[in-house]
Design a protein around this motif. Structure first.
Motif, PDB file in Angstrom:
ATOM      1  N   VAL A   1      -6.275 -32.032  70.974  1.00 50.72           N
ATOM      2  CA  VAL A   1      -7.364 -32.466  69.695  1.00 50.72           C
ATOM      3  C   VAL A   1      -6.783 -33.769  69.445  1.00 50.72           C
ATOM      4  O   VAL A   1      -5.500 -33.164  68.825  1.00 50.72           O
ATOM      5  CB  VAL A   1      -7.702 -31.241  68.392  1.00 50.72           C
ATOM      6  CG1 VAL A   1      -8.528 -31.868  67.750  1.00 50.72           C
ATOM      7  CG2 VAL A   1      -9.050 -30.448  69.520  1.00 50.72           C
ATOM      8  N   SER A   2      -6.563 -35.057  68.671  1.00 50.03           N
ATOM      9  CA  SER A   2      -6.387 -35.649  67.963  1.00 50.03           C
ATOM     10  C   SER A   2      -6.875 -35.923  66.583  1.00 50.03           C
ATOM     11  O   SER A   2      -7.780 -35.222  66.096  1.00 50.03           O
ATOM     12  CB  SER A   2      -6.543 -37.066  69.001  1.00 50.03           C
ATOM     13  OG  SER A   2      -7.870 -37.705  68.859  1.00 50.03           O
ATOM     14  N   GLY A   3      -5.616 -36.255  65.500  1.00 50.62           N
ATOM     15  CA  GLY A   3      -6.322 -36.169  64.335  1.00 50.62           C
ATOM     16  C   GLY A   3      -4.506 -36.874  63.813  1.00 50.62           C
ATOM     17  O   GLY A   3      -3.987 -36.181  64.589  1.00 50.62           O
ATOM     18  N   PRO A   4      -5.075 -36.894  62.293  1.00 53.01           N
ATOM     19  CA  PRO A   4      -3.846 -37.036  61.537  1.00 53.01           C
ATOM     20  C   PRO A   4      -2.624 -36.443  61.769  1.00 53.01           C
ATOM     21  O   PRO A   4      -3.462 -35.126  60.889  1.00 53.01           O
ATOM     22  CB  PRO A   4      -4.343 -37.886  60.235  1.00 53.01           C
ATOM     23  CG  PRO A   4      -5.755 -37.391  60.291  1.00 53.01           C
ATOM     24  CD  PRO A   4      -6.115 -37.333  62.009  1.00 53.01           C
ATOM     25  N   ALA A   5      -1.341 -35.902  61.431  1.00 51.76           N
ATOM     26  CA  ALA A   5      -0.836 -35.139  61.191  1.00 51.76           C
ATOM     27  C   ALA A   5      -0.727 -34.749  59.403  1.00 51.76           C
ATOM     28  O   ALA A   5      -0.246 -33.693  59.492  1.00 51.76           O
ATOM     29  CB  ALA A   5       0.643 -35.845  61.941  1.00 51.76           C
ATOM     30  N   ASN A   6      -0.011 -35.736  59.140  1.00 49.68           N
ATOM     31  CA  ASN A   6       0.468 -34.924  57.447  1.00 49.68           C
ATOM     32  C   ASN A   6       0.277 -36.657  56.195  1.00 49.68           C
ATOM     33  O   ASN A   6      -0.134 -37.227  55.876  1.00 49.68           O
ATOM     34  CB  ASN A   6       1.711 -34.988  57.123  1.00 49.68           C
ATOM     35  CG  ASN A   6       2.266 -34.189  57.530  1.00 49.68           C
ATOM     36  OD1 ASN A   6       1.713 -32.658  58.322  1.00 49.68           O
ATOM     37  ND2 ASN A   6       3.412 -33.412  58.175  1.00 49.68           N
ATOM     38  N   ALA A   7      -1.515 -36.465  56.241  1.00 54.57           N
ATOM     39  CA  ALA A   7      -2.373 -37.112  56.013  1.00 54.57           C
ATOM     40  C   ALA A   7      -1.992 -37.391  54.283  1.00 54.57           C
ATOM     41  O   ALA A   7      -1.497 -36.157  53.374  1.00 54.57           O
ATOM     42  CB  ALA A   7      -3.514 -37.472  55.865  1.00 54.57           C
TER      43      ALA A   7
ATOM     44  N   LEU B   1      -2.377 -36.107  50.368  1.00 59.04           N
ATOM     45  CA  LEU B   1      -2.471 -34.953  50.022  1.00 59.04           C
ATOM     46  C   LEU B   1      -4.192 -35.692  48.525  1.00 59.04           C
ATOM     47  O   LEU B   1      -3.269 -36.740  48.161  1.00 59.04           O
ATOM     48  CB  LEU B   1      -2.051 -33.970  48.849  1.00 59.04           C
ATOM     49  CG  LEU B   1      -0.745 -33.802  49.940  1.00 59.04           C
ATOM     50  CD1 LEU B   1       0.202 -32.082  48.848  1.00 59.04           C
ATOM     51  CD2 LEU B   1      -1.731 -32.781  51.070  1.00 59.04           C
ATOM     52  N   ARG B   2      -5.242 -35.383  48.813  1.00 68.86           N
ATOM     53  CA  ARG B   2      -6.148 -35.530  48.171  1.00 68.86           C
ATOM     54  C   ARG B   2      -5.757 -34.347  46.503  1.00 68.86           C
ATOM     55  O   ARG B   2      -4.893 -33.608  46.991  1.00 68.86           O
ATOM     56  CB  ARG B   2      -7.521 -34.897  48.648  1.00 68.86           C
ATOM     57  CG  ARG B   2      -7.990 -34.921  49.857  1.00 68.86           C
ATOM     58  CD  ARG B   2      -9.171 -34.626  50.710  1.00 68.86           C
ATOM     59  NE  ARG B   2      -9.581 -33.588  50.214  1.00 68.86           N
ATOM     60  CZ  ARG B   2      -9.600 -32.449  51.019  1.00 68.86           C
ATOM     61  NH1 ARG B   2      -9.169 -33.119  52.631  1.00 68.86           N
ATOM     62  NH2 ARG B   2      -9.357 -31.551  50.718  1.00 68.86           N
TER      63      ARG B   2
ATOM     64  N   ARG C   1      -1.713 -27.080  45.991  1.00 73.21           N
ATOM     65  CA  ARG C   1      -0.686 -26.652  45.730  1.00 73.21           C
ATOM     66  C   ARG C   1       0.042 -25.983  45.100  1.00 73.21           C
ATOM     67  O   ARG C   1       1.313 -25.034  45.215  1.00 73.21           O
ATOM     68  CB  ARG C   1       0.065 -27.957  46.791  1.00 73.21           C
ATOM     69  CG  ARG C   1       1.304 -27.878  46.811  1.00 73.21           C
ATOM     70  CD  ARG C   1       2.163 -28.995  47.596  1.00 73.21           C
ATOM     71  NE  ARG C   1       3.058 -29.001  48.427  1.00 73.21           N
ATOM     72  CZ  ARG C   1       4.168 -29.293  49.129  1.00 73.21           C
ATOM     73  NH1 ARG C   1       3.786 -30.536  49.706  1.00 73.21           N
ATOM     74  NH2 ARG C   1       4.999 -29.857  48.462  1.00 73.21           N
ATOM     75  N   ALA C   2      -0.407 -26.731  43.521  1.00 77.00           N
ATOM     76  CA  ALA C   2       0.161 -26.084  42.300  1.00 77.00           C
ATOM     77  C   ALA C   2       0.203 -24.141  42.660  1.00 77.00           C
ATOM     78  O   ALA C   2       1.299 -23.778  42.435  1.00 77.00           O
ATOM     79  CB  ALA C   2       0.162 -26.616  41.409  1.00 77.00           C
ATOM     80  N   ILE C   3      -0.854 -24.186  42.750  1.00 75.89           N
ATOM     81  CA  ILE C   3      -1.109 -22.861  42.766  1.00 75.89           C
ATOM     82  C   ILE C   3      -0.296 -21.723  43.813  1.00 75.89           C
ATOM     83  O   ILE C   3       0.584 -20.619  43.755  1.00 75.89           O
ATOM     84  CB  ILE C   3      -2.428 -22.705  43.091  1.00 75.89           C
ATOM     85  CG1 ILE C   3      -3.381 -22.836  42.617  1.00 75.89           C
ATOM     86  CG2 ILE C   3      -3.273 -20.778  43.080  1.00 75.89           C
ATOM     87  CD1 ILE C   3      -5.106 -22.882  42.825  1.00 75.89           C
TER      88      ILE C   3
ATOM     89  N   MET D   1      -3.463 -26.943  54.882  1.00 73.94           N
ATOM     90  CA  MET D   1      -5.188 -27.547  54.204  1.00 73.94           C
ATOM     91  C   MET D   1      -6.392 -27.599  54.973  1.00 73.94           C
ATOM     92  O   MET D   1      -7.181 -27.567  54.599  1.00 73.94           O
ATOM     93  CB  MET D   1      -4.407 -29.810  53.836  1.00 73.94           C
ATOM     94  CG  MET D   1      -3.262 -28.918  53.161  1.00 73.94           C
ATOM     95  SD  MET D   1      -3.538 -28.802  51.037  1.00 73.94           S
ATOM     96  CE  MET D   1      -2.019 -28.641  50.687  1.00 73.94           C
ATOM     97  N   ASP D   2      -6.127 -27.558  56.749  1.00 78.07           N
ATOM     98  CA  ASP D   2      -7.164 -28.493  57.206  1.00 78.07           C
ATOM     99  C   ASP D   2      -7.715 -26.277  56.586  1.00 78.07           C
ATOM    100  O   ASP D   2      -9.039 -26.338  57.034  1.00 78.07           O
ATOM    101  CB  ASP D   2      -6.953 -28.415  58.203  1.00 78.07           C
ATOM    102  CG  ASP D   2      -6.759 -29.354  59.026  1.00 78.07           C
ATOM    103  OD1 ASP D   2      -6.857 -30.442  58.075  1.00 78.07           O
ATOM    104  OD2 ASP D   2      -6.078 -29.823  60.027  1.00 78.07           O
ATOM    105  N   GLY D   3      -6.790 -25.453  57.075  1.00 79.82           N
ATOM    106  CA  GLY D   3      -7.413 -24.253  56.659  1.00 79.82           C
ATOM    107  C   GLY D   3      -8.339 -24.099  55.588  1.00 79.82           C
ATOM    108  O   GLY D   3      -8.830 -23.497  55.737  1.00 79.82           O
ATOM    109  N   ARG D   4      -7.403 -24.407  53.755  1.00 75.89           N
ATOM    110  CA  ARG D   4      -8.369 -24.096  53.057  1.00 75.89           C
ATOM    111  C   ARG D   4      -9.504 -24.880  53.116  1.00 75.89           C
ATOM    112  O   ARG D   4     -10.903 -24.461  52.600  1.00 75.89           O
ATOM    113  CB  ARG D   4      -7.083 -25.241  51.981  1.00 75.89           C
ATOM    114  CG  ARG D   4      -8.302 -25.575  50.733  1.00 75.89           C
ATOM    115  CD  ARG D   4      -6.927 -26.073  49.632  1.00 75.89           C
ATOM    116  NE  ARG D   4      -7.678 -27.015  48.629  1.00 75.89           N
ATOM    117  CZ  ARG D   4      -8.628 -27.387  48.573  1.00 75.89           C
ATOM    118  NH1 ARG D   4      -8.653 -28.615  48.968  1.00 75.89           N
ATOM    119  NH2 ARG D   4      -8.252 -27.374  46.928  1.00 75.89           N
ATOM    120  N   ASP D   5     -10.168 -25.757  53.233  1.00 75.10           N
ATOM    121  CA  ASP D   5     -11.299 -27.101  53.399  1.00 75.10           C
ATOM    122  C   ASP D   5     -12.413 -26.451  54.892  1.00 75.10           C
ATOM    123  O   ASP D   5     -13.065 -25.291  54.082  1.00 75.10           O
ATOM    124  CB  ASP D   5     -11.290 -27.932  54.720  1.00 75.10           C
ATOM    125  CG  ASP D   5     -10.145 -29.108  53.874  1.00 75.10           C
ATOM    126  OD1 ASP D   5     -10.229 -28.685  52.358  1.00 75.10           O
ATOM    127  OD2 ASP D   5     -10.161 -29.916  54.643  1.00 75.10           O
TER     128      ASP D   5
END
Length: 468
Positions: free
Chosen positions: A17-23, A25-26, A33-35, A453-457
């Protein structure tokens, strides 16, 4: 959460699977991330930490987002003031629909600063990873579920079904206070739900860092410890005798180690192995097919059992983990004891396993007894399409092309305490683990930022889909 079902998924063929590794953060990811950072940096070990403080911090965040005091229950007991937890309620619009419970644990395994490369209770970012005790187990999912509650409230939305969030202490310890157990026995109405979403599922990266497989945990084994004890009058070591406590125990442990419990299947493991057989080359695929047809097929069992995870998934397993014997260098041992840790196939009575061990040892000089705590008999949840179907559909959306399977954990979670009060519990997919285990329960625990982040989404989408 050890590697659990995630390691079982290793047998599935890798799919690139391809995709950006560390874009970058939104904004919503920055708030999350603060939490996560606050939770990881709050020490919640049994020896020196406080789950009660962590629960209060999360409660404060929920209140700041608009939750009322009546929506939040912070709990602890006098004997264990630092092992508290939190239950939060997000009321749904459909009062007739049964709630969904989101379950996670706040406590973490012990971590000694002198052994770690970095401070285990400071969130450190390096090379696309976040390091710290609990970054994977289980503060990632605990933070994600809390964040989903906050996002619901800030958006001014109410789910159709009531959502309940229970974050507890004690999952990582055997003899300490367990919050999930306490809630089930003392506040069952507070957490009552049609089903629960928990840790235990997830995905796996191959050694190159590409997503390899994804699974939902549907059931787990029961953890039960047994004490083996050999006793003897003892005497002077200069006059050995044939009945020796240490020797008797040693013989018994060899028999335990070589004893094979029978192969068993339930709906989850049968589905798992049926799926695996389709993508596994011969002769393993043929052995799986043969064993599914006849669980007593010994050659097939022997072949599959060469894989340690397959071996554990197919049966109850027992292994010696602690040994203590003797009282002096120059004396025959009067007592020799060992702890045998068993992982019981779902539905297995611990007393039956004790009887099996007694029969396997075959020596009345070695007593076998159950060691507290005696946990409930594990009952696998049903293969509910209303739960598993959306998990699979959203997996195709968020992680296209990745094989999806059902798995049974060979480890254990707090799900075992919910089954007795009628809450079937599923380990959600979403978070991907590296092939080396990410240091869970060990040194330098970490999680990929992309996995987090992917898991959060995925998990946020899953909760909305199930609740709305």
């Amino acid at each position: 959460m050890t590697l659990k079902a995630l390691l079982v998924s290793a047998a599935v063929i890798a799919v690139p699977v391809s995709g950006p590794a560390n874009a970058q953060l939104r904004p919503d990811q920055t708030a999350f991330r603060a939490i996560f950072k606050e939770l990881v940096e709050t020490n919640t070990t049994l020896s020196a930490g406080s789950c009660t403080i962590a629960a209060a911090q999360l409660g404060a965040r929920l209140k700041a987002a608009g939750f009322k005091d009546s929506d939040i229950t912070l709990f602890s007991v006098p004997d264990h003031p630092k092992e508290g937890g939190i239950v939060a309620i997000l009321l749904g619009s459909d009062k007739a629909a049964k709630p969904i419970l989101l379950l996670g644990h706040l406590d973490v395994v012990e971590a000694k600063r002198e052994d770690w490369t970095r401070d285990p209770f400071v969130l450190v970012e390096e090379n696309g990873y976040l390091y710290g005790r609990g970054t994977f187990d289980d503060k990632a999912q605990a933070a994600i579920f809390t964040d989903t509650f906050i996002r619901y409230k800030k958006a001014g939305k109410s789910p159709r079904r009531t959502l309940k969030l229970a974050l507890t202490c004690g999952e990582e310890t055997t003899f300490a206070f367990n919050g999930a157990d306490w809630l089930a026995k003392n506040r069952a109405a507070l957490i009552a739900a049609e089903y629960a979403i928990n840790e235990g599922g997830g995905g796996r990266y191959d050694p190159a860092g590409k997503p390899q497989a994804l699974g939902v945990q549907v059931g787990e084994k029961t953890v039960q410890n047994y004490k083996l004890e050999a006793t003897n009058p003892g005497g002077h070591s200069s006059v050995p005798r044939p009945d020796n406590a240490i020797t008797d125990l040693a013989r018994a442990l060899v028999k335990v180690n070589t004893h094979e419990f029978p192969v068993q299947f339930n709906d989850t493991t049968r589905t798992f192995f049926t799926t695996i057989a389709k993508s596994t080359p011969a002769p393993v695929s043929a052995a799986i097919t043969a064993l599914l047809a006849n669980p007593k097929d010994n050659p097939a069992s022997v072949l599959l059992s060469q894989d340690p995870t397959f071996h554990s998934t197919l049966r109850t397993t027992c292994v010696a983990t602690l040994v203590e014997a003797g009282h002096a260098n120059n004396a025959l041992a009067q007592r020799a004891t060992s702890n045998v840790n068993c992982r019981l196939f779902p539905g297995t009575d611990p007393e039956q396993t004790r009887a099996d061990l007694v029969a396997a040892i075959g020596d009345p000089r070695v007593a076998v007894t159950l060691t507290a705590p005696i946990r409930p008999i594990a009952a696998p949840p049903p293969l509910n399409p209303a739960v598993i179907g959306p998990m699979r559909t959203l997996a195709d959306k968020h992680f296209p092309g990745i094989p999806f399977s059902l798995t049974m954990s060979t480890g254990a979670t707090d799900a075992i305490f919910l089954a007795p009060v009628g809450i079937p519990t599923y380990g959600a997919p979403g978070l991907f683990i590296d092939s080396d285990g990410n240091g869970i329960h060990g040194l330098n625990e970490r999680i990929r930022i992309k996995s987090l982040m992917d898991g959060r989404d995925y998990l946020d989408d899953l909760v909305h889909t199930l609740a709305d």
